[in-house]
Design a protein around this motif. Structure first.
Motif, PDB file in Angstrom:
ATOM      1  N   LYS A 104     -16.173 -12.261  -4.400  1.00  0.00           N
ATOM      2  CA  LYS A 104     -14.786 -11.869  -4.521  1.00  0.00           C
ATOM      3  C   LYS A 104     -13.922 -13.007  -4.985  1.00  0.00           C
ATOM      4  CE  LYS A 104     -14.664 -11.110  -0.312  1.00  0.00           C
ATOM      5  NZ  LYS A 104     -14.363 -10.759   1.085  1.00  0.00           N
ATOM      6  N   LEU A 119     -11.002 -11.237  -6.591  1.00  0.00           N
ATOM      7  CA  LEU A 119     -10.770 -10.321  -5.473  1.00  0.00           C
ATOM      8  C   LEU A 119     -11.274  -8.931  -5.804  1.00  0.00           C
ATOM      9  CD1 LEU A 119      -7.291 -11.440  -4.242  1.00  0.00           C
ATOM     10  CD2 LEU A 119      -9.381 -11.469  -2.915  1.00  0.00           C
ATOM     11  N   ALA A 168      -1.153 -16.346  11.351  1.00  0.00           N
ATOM     12  CA  ALA A 168      -2.267 -15.440  11.637  1.00  0.00           C
ATOM     13  C   ALA A 168      -2.209 -14.187  10.775  1.00  0.00           C
ATOM     14  CB  ALA A 168      -2.302 -15.082  13.129  1.00  0.00           C
ATOM     15  N   THR A 169      -1.848 -14.367   9.512  1.00  0.00           N
ATOM     16  CA  THR A 169      -1.828 -13.243   8.577  1.00  0.00           C
ATOM     17  C   THR A 169      -2.462 -13.658   7.248  1.00  0.00           C
ATOM     18  OG1 THR A 169       0.207 -13.763   7.374  1.00  0.00           O
ATOM     19  CG2 THR A 169       0.449 -12.617   9.483  1.00  0.00           C
ATOM     20  N   THR A 170      -2.572 -12.697   6.356  1.00  0.00           N
ATOM     21  CA  THR A 170      -3.148 -12.953   5.030  1.00  0.00           C
ATOM     22  C   THR A 170      -2.101 -13.391   4.014  1.00  0.00           C
ATOM     23  OG1 THR A 170      -2.795 -10.671   4.405  1.00  0.00           O
ATOM     24  CG2 THR A 170      -4.936 -11.198   5.347  1.00  0.00           C
ATOM     25  N   THR A 177      -2.864 -16.303   1.499  1.00  0.00           N
ATOM     26  CA  THR A 177      -3.894 -15.948   0.519  1.00  0.00           C
ATOM     27  C   THR A 177      -3.315 -15.042  -0.551  1.00  0.00           C
ATOM     28  OG1 THR A 177      -5.526 -16.096   2.291  1.00  0.00           O
ATOM     29  CG2 THR A 177      -6.209 -14.968   0.277  1.00  0.00           C
ATOM     30  N   ASP A 190     -13.584  -6.312   5.278  1.00  0.00           N
ATOM     31  CA  ASP A 190     -13.077  -6.631   3.960  1.00  0.00           C
ATOM     32  C   ASP A 190     -12.022  -5.585   3.556  1.00  0.00           C
ATOM     33  OD1 ASP A 190     -13.012  -7.249   1.188  1.00  0.00           O
ATOM     34  OD2 ASP A 190     -15.075  -7.970   1.361  1.00  0.00           O
ATOM     35  N   LEU A 210      -8.169  -6.499   9.137  1.00  0.00           N
ATOM     36  CA  LEU A 210      -8.509  -6.540   7.718  1.00  0.00           C
ATOM     37  C   LEU A 210      -8.627  -7.991   7.299  1.00  0.00           C
ATOM     38  CD1 LEU A 210      -6.393  -3.677   6.144  1.00  0.00           C
ATOM     39  CD2 LEU A 210      -8.865  -3.931   6.053  1.00  0.00           C
ATOM     40  N   LYS A 211      -9.743  -8.332   6.691  1.00  0.00           N
ATOM     41  CA  LYS A 211      -9.941  -9.741   6.319  1.00  0.00           C
ATOM     42  C   LYS A 211      -9.991  -9.870   4.793  1.00  0.00           C
ATOM     43  CE  LYS A 211     -14.983  -9.674   6.785  1.00  0.00           C
ATOM     44  NZ  LYS A 211     -15.344 -10.007   5.395  1.00  0.00           N
ATOM     45  N   PRO A 212      -9.337 -10.896   4.248  1.00  0.00           N
ATOM     46  CA  PRO A 212      -9.321 -11.041   2.792  1.00  0.00           C
ATOM     47  C   PRO A 212     -10.499 -11.843   2.248  1.00  0.00           C
ATOM     48  CG  PRO A 212      -7.793 -12.604   3.766  1.00  0.00           C
ATOM     49  CD  PRO A 212      -8.376 -11.796   4.902  1.00  0.00           C
ATOM     50  N   LYS A 213     -11.187 -12.557   3.121  1.00  0.00           N
ATOM     51  CA  LYS A 213     -12.294 -13.397   2.675  1.00  0.00           C
ATOM     52  C   LYS A 213     -13.513 -13.147   3.569  1.00  0.00           C
ATOM     53  CE  LYS A 213     -10.368 -15.892  -0.688  1.00  0.00           C
ATOM     54  NZ  LYS A 213     -11.011 -16.320  -1.931  1.00  0.00           N
ATOM     55  N   THR A 237      -6.533 -14.143   9.097  1.00  0.00           N
ATOM     56  CA  THR A 237      -6.431 -12.865   9.811  1.00  0.00           C
ATOM     57  C   THR A 237      -5.833 -13.093  11.197  1.00  0.00           C
ATOM     58  OG1 THR A 237      -8.507 -12.933  11.062  1.00  0.00           O
ATOM     59  CG2 THR A 237      -8.642 -12.186   8.764  1.00  0.00           C
ATOM     60  N   MET A 252     -14.288 -20.375   0.722  1.00  0.00           N
ATOM     61  CA  MET A 252     -13.255 -19.370   1.033  1.00  0.00           C
ATOM     62  C   MET A 252     -11.905 -19.775   0.464  1.00  0.00           C
ATOM     63  SD  MET A 252     -14.085 -17.734   4.734  1.00  0.00           S
ATOM     64  CE  MET A 252     -14.082 -19.243   5.692  1.00  0.00           C
TER      65      MET A 252
END
Lengths: 200, 200, 200, 200
Positions: free
Chosen positions: A4, A8, A116-118, A121, B67, B107-110, B117, D151
């Motif tokens: 990814k 992504l 603690a969030t995305t 990214t 993911d 939900l994880k982006p990596k 997260t 990552m």
């Protein structure tokens, strides 16, 4: 679980040097001092609606960074449904700012949209440099998110008419604090030219 | 946006020293080497289903760390719907492991379930000390999550029959690696006594 | 590179529910508005010195969280030597607050003592619950560190006589802001009973 | 404590798309299985020395990311002195790899050089895209750092002759794992052209 990093999963995000954050505006306002927010946050919501329209015109991504209100088992749609249909103080906010099909979401467990969030990214994939922060409350989630944005080297905008605290004095002194501490640009949304920010 | 530190908005999470993570099992397997995962991951799924039953009996929280497949605009329910209904390789996985009403989502982006997260925050509120990792792929998301768990001082369990890589050799050498590098306990799920882990 | 999780290499840290942070007081004050800090920060330094003595009596760890001033190649001792011997505005601060043999150090690259540092890990090993923040500047590093501490569920103390901003008004409005936004206890150091905080 | 975002206090770091990490090579090797590392890590150290020379030629920053061995009160220089002068197994490593005046340091409290350290911030200011990882142990700190680098979207290089685990089999299987899981390039240092990596 696999490849990814390059793109992504093929979902190449369209790059934009600017992003518009809408913070905690999907909100039932059912906390002790919530009544004090009803009027000023509806005014802010109307201004954010217009800023969102400008953002869409200029292909600037709109990201809802919203409290999950401790609902670890549900998703943002359920939070929206709750505010829209459960006869709560914040119903009008959700009616005005109901997310569009192409808006982005970040559920946050604490005050800052970065904690603690995305969000980091996501912004990195957009290649964002300037963050426009809108929402409530100026002296909590907005201020905390602004600090975190500044430490991550984003230029911070907090349009003064798109945010509110419990009362005007708290809103004003916190905006002053943010001008000093994170060099926030607090120009009201009516004077912000998103097209210019997008193409700088 | 306001008071949440004491109890996360009144949603006091029931404490548990153990949590069960189900990693990337809601998965369409529609990536190049996905075909190689179909059979072994269905076997793992069946073992995870039984582990989930044991977890429910002992009031151990089950957390899906999945993911988002680059779908920053959607939520986990849409990911589930996609895998259940779009004629993909991973359909059977989603049928077996469709989340229950009282399961949790991250939900994880990596690759790692900890990276960008809310997992750390959630585990802290549960007061978790032991993490049981299940899912795919052993040598990517499971290994990365195990390293992150170890650095955060969790005891790490990776039941050998609840995870798989592309082939048996990769699964086996990665489990050996995790035994060495994070002191993972790889006892198969059939021999794990969750009641004992819960009350240690 | 090897076993450290149980005891951090045999260096078991003595547990304490309270820690005293001294933020950016080893500081040459050689920035544009530095002159405005000289007098008020020396007053704060003298109060911090007395708080450190109380901390030592009650076996409360003292942690210097200090800007590395972009000196990525040097260590804290070199920063101290610079301030002590290079004829800078902040010399008196370093003379007053020269670290003792048993103080701890965290070099921070940005404003918050938590951002990109080991502070969280260190506090976790101490099992700290209450953080006393002292130092400069109230409306930057102190405020940012206070927000980060609050989001991590620490009780936050910012003794009003152990911190300063450029002028009294900025100090005062930021302390008001911290009382609202992170429920900071701003009792002056002369009225703080560290023994009680230690044994609560 | 104040302005630093634009240039980190005037210390503009020279940009480089490549950085060389030396992980845990300042090491007394005084842990139970340390004896098994003495010979192979000295061989790795000699190869790293040559890689450092190449790095210097091409103005590639060299960053020591080193365990603090629980010495929260001391700095890296004290760790170096300890290994050089206290009659420990790792003395020869420190003699070979004693940091130069223009090398950078990151003290790490856990296995990954990214966890609870300033490494991310430092790499961001260098605008690094490719990370060359060297040091010990392959199946712990090197593997964990490699996962974290991947990552964060870095290209990962782990020259096979600049790292070692307890024995050749562990080194070999971990390098295979890293080729699979983070697409690590494991070309030995003798065949790496740092000039090319620098100017790609």
């Amino acid at each position: 679980m696999s490849e990814k990093n390059a793109d992504l999963h093929g979902n190449v995000l369209e790059q934009s040097p600017v992003a518009l954050l809408v913070i905690d505006m999907i909100n039932d306002l059912e906390f002790p001092e919530g009544e004090e927010f009803v009027q000023s946050s509806e005014q802010a919501a109307q201004n954010i609606v217009r800023l969102k329209e400008q953002a869409r015109q200029h292909r600037i991504p709109v990201i809802y960074a919203n409290d999950n209100f401790g609902r670890w088992r549900s998703d943002f749609n359920e939070v929206i449904e709750h505010v829209l249909h459960d006869q709560v103080r914040g119903q009008r906010l959700a009616e005005l700012l109901r997310p569009d099909q192409d808006d982005y979401f970040v559920l946050k467990p604490k005050h800052s949209a970065f904690y603690a969030t995305t969000l980091s990214t996501l912004l990195q994939y957009f290649q964002v440099k300037r963050l426009i922060l809108t929402g409530i409350s100026t002296d909590s989630c907005i201020a905390f998110t602004a600090s975190d944005a500044y430490m991550r080297d984003y230029e911070v905008y907090v349009p003064s008419d798109c945010t509110t605290a419990r009362n005007e004095e708290f809103t004003k002194t916190t905006l002053d604090f943010l001008e000093r501490s994170v060099h926030a640009n607090t120009t009201p949304s009516t004077e912000l030219d998103l097209g210019k920010l997008r193409h700088q």
